[in-house]
Design a protein around this motif. Structure first.
Motif, PDB file in Angstrom:
ATOM      1  N   GLU A  85       0.836  -1.144   0.080  1.00  0.00           N
ATOM      2  CA  GLU A  85       0.010  -0.101  -0.091  1.00  0.00           C
ATOM      3  C   GLU A  85       0.698   1.168   0.016  1.00  0.00           C
ATOM      4  O   GLU A  85       1.953   1.400   0.601  1.00  0.00           O
ATOM      5  N   GLY A  86       0.417   2.301  -0.956  1.00  0.00           N
ATOM      6  CA  GLY A  86       1.159   3.608  -0.705  1.00  0.00           C
ATOM      7  C   GLY A  86       2.243   3.928  -1.607  1.00  0.00           C
ATOM      8  O   GLY A  86       2.986   4.695  -1.531  1.00  0.00           O
ATOM      9  N   VAL A  87       2.515   2.615  -2.535  1.00  0.00           N
ATOM     10  CA  VAL A  87       3.632   3.040  -3.442  1.00  0.00           C
ATOM     11  C   VAL A  87       3.006   3.418  -4.830  1.00  0.00           C
ATOM     12  O   VAL A  87       2.326   2.863  -5.518  1.00  0.00           O
ATOM     13  N   ASN A  88       4.030   4.237  -5.396  1.00  0.00           N
ATOM     14  CA  ASN A  88       3.638   5.013  -6.777  1.00  0.00           C
ATOM     15  C   ASN A  88       4.354   3.919  -7.806  1.00  0.00           C
ATOM     16  O   ASN A  88       5.352   3.556  -7.459  1.00  0.00           O
ATOM     17  N   HIS A  89       3.930   4.367  -9.065  1.00  0.00           N
ATOM     18  CA  HIS A  89       4.432   3.358 -10.095  1.00  0.00           C
ATOM     19  C   HIS A  89       6.018   3.519 -10.709  1.00  0.00           C
ATOM     20  O   HIS A  89       6.794   2.615 -10.707  1.00  0.00           O
ATOM     21  N   SER A  90       6.418   4.924 -10.460  1.00  0.00           N
ATOM     22  CA  SER A  90       7.578   5.277 -11.115  1.00  0.00           C
ATOM     23  C   SER A  90       8.468   5.803 -10.179  1.00  0.00           C
ATOM     24  O   SER A  90       8.342   6.412  -9.168  1.00  0.00           O
ATOM     25  N   PRO A  91      10.113   5.675 -10.523  1.00  0.00           N
ATOM     26  CA  PRO A  91      11.103   6.270  -9.716  1.00  0.00           C
ATOM     27  C   PRO A  91      10.872   7.596  -9.739  1.00  0.00           C
ATOM     28  O   PRO A  91      11.587   8.382  -8.845  1.00  0.00           O
ATOM     29  N   ARG A  92      10.362   8.135 -10.707  1.00  0.00           N
ATOM     30  CA  ARG A  92      10.078   9.729 -10.962  1.00  0.00           C
ATOM     31  C   ARG A  92       8.858  10.257 -10.295  1.00  0.00           C
ATOM     32  O   ARG A  92       8.550  11.327 -10.301  1.00  0.00           O
ATOM     33  N   SER A  93       8.194   9.392  -9.835  1.00  0.00           N
ATOM     34  CA  SER A  93       6.737   9.722  -9.259  1.00  0.00           C
ATOM     35  C   SER A  93       7.132  10.454  -7.835  1.00  0.00           C
ATOM     36  O   SER A  93       8.021  10.400  -7.242  1.00  0.00           O
ATOM     37  N   PRO A  94       6.133  11.422  -7.411  1.00  0.00           N
ATOM     38  CA  PRO A  94       6.477  12.031  -6.235  1.00  0.00           C
ATOM     39  C   PRO A  94       6.179  10.982  -4.959  1.00  0.00           C
ATOM     40  O   PRO A  94       5.162   9.970  -5.046  1.00  0.00           O
ATOM     41  N   GLY A  95       6.807  11.155  -3.930  1.00  0.00           N
ATOM     42  CA  GLY A  95       6.423  10.253  -2.599  1.00  0.00           C
ATOM     43  C   GLY A  95       7.363   8.702  -2.822  1.00  0.00           C
ATOM     44  O   GLY A  95       8.237   8.776  -3.667  1.00  0.00           O
ATOM     45  N   LEU A  96       6.648   7.709  -2.308  1.00  0.00           N
ATOM     46  CA  LEU A  96       7.187   6.542  -2.328  1.00  0.00           C
ATOM     47  C   LEU A  96       6.944   5.828  -3.664  1.00  0.00           C
ATOM     48  O   LEU A  96       5.874   5.953  -4.179  1.00  0.00           O
ATOM     49  N   TRP A  97       8.062   5.155  -3.939  1.00  0.00           N
ATOM     50  CA  TRP A  97       8.055   3.933  -5.184  1.00  0.00           C
ATOM     51  C   TRP A  97       8.411   2.673  -4.634  1.00  0.00           C
ATOM     52  O   TRP A  97       8.887   2.367  -3.766  1.00  0.00           O
ATOM     53  N   TYR A  98       8.493   1.672  -5.610  1.00  0.00           N
ATOM     54  CA  TYR A  98       8.867   0.435  -5.430  1.00  0.00           C
ATOM     55  C   TYR A  98      10.346   0.219  -4.821  1.00  0.00           C
ATOM     56  O   TYR A  98      10.352  -0.745  -3.937  1.00  0.00           O
ATOM     57  N   GLY A  99      11.098   1.004  -5.174  1.00  0.00           N
ATOM     58  CA  GLY A  99      12.462   0.989  -4.808  1.00  0.00           C
ATOM     59  C   GLY A  99      12.881   1.884  -3.915  1.00  0.00           C
ATOM     60  O   GLY A  99      14.166   2.090  -3.597  1.00  0.00           O
ATOM     61  N   SER A 100      11.843   2.851  -3.121  1.00  0.00           N
ATOM     62  CA  SER A 100      12.213   3.549  -2.103  1.00  0.00           C
ATOM     63  C   SER A 100      13.004   2.581  -1.051  1.00  0.00           C
ATOM     64  O   SER A 100      12.472   1.691  -0.746  1.00  0.00           O
ATOM     65  N   PRO A 101      13.862   3.365  -0.385  1.00  0.00           N
ATOM     66  CA  PRO A 101      14.473   2.649   0.886  1.00  0.00           C
ATOM     67  C   PRO A 101      13.817   2.006   1.911  1.00  0.00           C
ATOM     68  O   PRO A 101      13.816   1.000   2.435  1.00  0.00           O
ATOM     69  N   SER A 102      12.491   2.954   2.226  1.00  0.00           N
ATOM     70  CA  SER A 102      11.513   2.341   3.213  1.00  0.00           C
ATOM     71  C   SER A 102      10.606   1.179   2.545  1.00  0.00           C
ATOM     72  O   SER A 102      10.092   0.658   3.449  1.00  0.00           O
ATOM     73  N   ILE A 103      10.656   1.361   1.433  1.00  0.00           N
ATOM     74  CA  ILE A 103       9.842  -0.050   0.653  1.00  0.00           C
ATOM     75  C   ILE A 103      10.581  -1.224   0.505  1.00  0.00           C
ATOM     76  O   ILE A 103       9.878  -2.111   0.577  1.00  0.00           O
ATOM     77  N   LEU A 104      11.836  -1.042   0.474  1.00  0.00           N
ATOM     78  CA  LEU A 104      12.753  -2.041  -0.085  1.00  0.00           C
ATOM     79  C   LEU A 104      12.442  -3.462   0.971  1.00  0.00           C
ATOM     80  O   LEU A 104      12.503  -4.570   0.216  1.00  0.00           O
ATOM     81  N   PRO A 105      12.356  -3.297   2.187  1.00  0.00           N
ATOM     82  CA  PRO A 105      12.382  -4.559   2.948  1.00  0.00           C
ATOM     83  C   PRO A 105      11.103  -5.399   2.820  1.00  0.00           C
ATOM     84  O   PRO A 105      11.228  -6.673   3.180  1.00  0.00           O
ATOM     85  N   PHE A 106      10.244  -4.973   2.012  1.00  0.00           N
ATOM     86  CA  PHE A 106       8.829  -5.736   1.772  1.00  0.00           C
ATOM     87  C   PHE A 106       9.221  -6.779   0.759  1.00  0.00           C
ATOM     88  O   PHE A 106       8.461  -7.706   0.628  1.00  0.00           O
ATOM     89  N   TRP A 107      10.103  -6.629  -0.192  1.00  0.00           N
ATOM     90  CA  TRP A 107      10.562  -7.562  -1.145  1.00  0.00           C
ATOM     91  C   TRP A 107      11.845  -8.110  -1.343  1.00  0.00           C
ATOM     92  O   TRP A 107      11.987  -9.090  -2.072  1.00  0.00           O
ATOM     93  N   VAL A 108      12.555  -7.225  -0.563  1.00  0.00           N
ATOM     94  CA  VAL A 108      14.146  -7.498  -0.920  1.00  0.00           C
ATOM     95  C   VAL A 108      14.515  -8.983  -0.562  1.00  0.00           C
ATOM     96  O   VAL A 108      15.444  -9.436  -1.001  1.00  0.00           O
ATOM     97  N   THR A 109      13.806  -9.642   0.692  1.00  0.00           N
ATOM     98  CA  THR A 109      14.205 -10.682   0.930  1.00  0.00           C
ATOM     99  C   THR A 109      13.961 -11.996  -0.009  1.00  0.00           C
ATOM    100  O   THR A 109      14.886 -12.879   0.242  1.00  0.00           O
TER     101      THR A 109
END
Length: 249
Positions: free
Chosen positions: A222-246
């Motif tokens: 929840e709360g992630v935007n599509h692109s690394p150029r989007s405002p706010g969080l996206w899939y690769g933001s540091p705070s989002i990374l832990p949800f899939w990096v494992t």
């Protein structure tokens, strides 16, 4: 089909494992520079990571529904270099947006060609080199005329989590509900073009229903935007990374 749902405010334990090298394939009309933060974040966690060195103009030859063969060629070079550099037999592959379904072509055994030509392109057969494929906001289906042929090719020849020895992880965002009103009109139009229904949830570009594959490990954040150029969080933001990096383990 299993679906795991994550909310960014939750805390996820860190991990320390010996990892395979990881290759990032950018999304449509995007260059490697936009993924620099993601690449560095993975490296800081001890994950050897490289991004396919695409420039935005490298996509121009694929416009109008033309084959994505030039992108596949650059992906293949990067994967082979990573295998050699890290003395590895396999890599993990992250495909963002269109990079996800292009990666599925790369895994495959079938010759890939366009409708306009008989092109017996040697299959990439990269499933032998890929341990895990993670797709981030990838539209695995689409009704859009310019990408539909390639996506139909993928889904006809390699439906769902096709190769049993490859781990498929598909990450979708639940951020914007598409509606015909200010603030959600772009999402509505994009969702409708992708899955035929505008009134649904997605990351602002890709609806959840199109971002998941049968047989894959399907995640919703929840709360992630599509692109690394989007405002706010996206899939690769540091705070989002832990949800899939494992899943790169």
């Amino acid at each position: 089909m299993s679906i795991l749902k994550f909310v960014p405010s939750l805390l996820v334990p860190s991990f320390s494992l010996l990892m395979l090298p990881t290759v990032i394939l950018p999304g449509y009309l995007e260059g490697a520079i936009a993924y620099r933060e993601l690449e560095q974040s993975l490296q800081q966690q001890g994950l050897p990571t490289v991004t396919v060195p695409l420039r935005r103009r490298d996509w121009l030859v694929t416009l109008g529904g033309k084959p994505v063969t030039p992108i596949l060629q650059q992906l293949d070079r990067t994967v082979k270099q990573a295998l050699e550099q890290y003395n590895a037999s396999r890599i993990n592959l992250i495909g963002h947006s269109a990079g996800g379904w292009i990666s599925r072509i790369y895994l495959g055994d079938k010759p890939y060609s366009s409708l306009a030509q008989v092109d017996l392109t040697t299959p990439w057969q990269a499933h032998q080199y890929v341990a895990t494929l993670i797709t981030l906001g990838t539209p695995h289906t689409s009704l859009e005329r310019w990408t539909r042929w390639s996506l139909d090719f993928v889904n006809h020849n390699y439906p769902g989590a096709f190769y049993p020895h490859v781990r498929y992880v598909c990450v979708a965002g639940k951020t914007i509900f598409g509606q015909r009103r200010r603030g959600s009109w772009l999402a509505y139009s994009s969702y409708q073009l992708t899955c035929g229904q505008g009134n649904c949830w997605g990351d602002g570009i890709t609806p959840i229903v199109a971002a998941h594959l049968d047989g894959a490990e399907n995640l919703i954040i929840e709360g992630v935007n599509h692109s690394p150029r989007s405002p706010g969080l996206w899939y690769g933001s540091p705070s989002i990374l832990p949800f899939w990096v494992t899943y790169l383990a």
